[in-house]
Design a protein around this motif. Structure first.
Motif, PDB file in Angstrom:
ATOM      1  N   GLU A 208      43.671  43.754  38.059  1.00 47.96           N
ATOM      2  CA  GLU A 208      42.958  42.965  39.040  1.00 47.96           C
ATOM      3  C   GLU A 208      41.514  42.777  38.539  1.00 47.96           C
ATOM      4  O   GLU A 208      40.716  41.898  38.832  1.00 47.96           O
ATOM      5  N   LYS A 209      40.901  43.884  37.912  1.00 53.27           N
ATOM      6  CA  LYS A 209      39.798  43.846  37.367  1.00 53.27           C
ATOM      7  C   LYS A 209      39.687  42.755  36.456  1.00 53.27           C
ATOM      8  O   LYS A 209      38.475  42.130  36.469  1.00 53.27           O
TER       9      LYS A 209
ATOM     10  N   VAL B  36      39.677  38.731  37.189  1.00 59.20           N
ATOM     11  CA  VAL B  36      38.672  38.174  37.999  1.00 59.20           C
ATOM     12  C   VAL B  36      37.883  36.894  36.972  1.00 59.20           C
ATOM     13  O   VAL B  36      37.535  37.218  35.954  1.00 59.20           O
TER      14      VAL B  36
ATOM     15  N   LYS C  24      48.774  40.481  43.111  1.00 61.37           N
ATOM     16  CA  LYS C  24      47.366  40.985  42.967  1.00 61.37           C
ATOM     17  C   LYS C  24      46.621  40.014  42.570  1.00 61.37           C
ATOM     18  O   LYS C  24      45.217  40.032  42.917  1.00 61.37           O
ATOM     19  N   VAL C  25      47.209  39.255  41.872  1.00 57.69           N
ATOM     20  CA  VAL C  25      45.861  38.265  41.214  1.00 57.69           C
ATOM     21  C   VAL C  25      45.892  36.809  41.795  1.00 57.69           C
ATOM     22  O   VAL C  25      45.219  35.810  41.425  1.00 57.69           O
TER      23      VAL C  25
END
Length: 105
Positions: free
Chosen positions: A42-43, A46, A67-68
């Protein structure tokens, strides 16, 4: 263009990432590629245009996709991953980005 590779710990995909960086340079593209472990997807997703997942964690594809979202996610072909075939994986990423962009128009 930002391409993110995800594997179990980020180590095996880092080899592919290095080779893809060279393929990007050879093709004269304005793109970057990075490799990370699934725990930080997830980090690092972005701002990504595409997330490609190593075949060893294919069972996590639905979770990663969720999640993405709305970033497109696909599994890297097992042979291309195992042989670190950067050109094929880069072409896969470019095709997915193009397909997604055309669908959003």
């Amino acid at each position: 263009m930002k391409i993110v590779l995800i594997c179990a710990g980020g180590m095996s995909s880092s080899i592919l990432s290095s080779r893809m960086t060279q393929a990007i340079i050879d093709k004269g593209l304005d793109a970057s590629v990075s490799a990370h472990g699934v725990s930080s997807v997830e980090k690092h997703a972005v701002g990504a245009d595409v997330v490609l997942v190593g075949p060893q964690i294919r069972y996590m594809l639905p979770i990663i996709t969720q999640k993405v979202s709305p970033i497109p996610v696909a599994m890297i072909d097992m042979r291309d991953y195992g042989t670190a075939n950067a050109v094929n994986v880069l072409n896969q990423a470019l095709a997915l980005i193009k397909e997604t962009y055309n669908e959003r128009l």
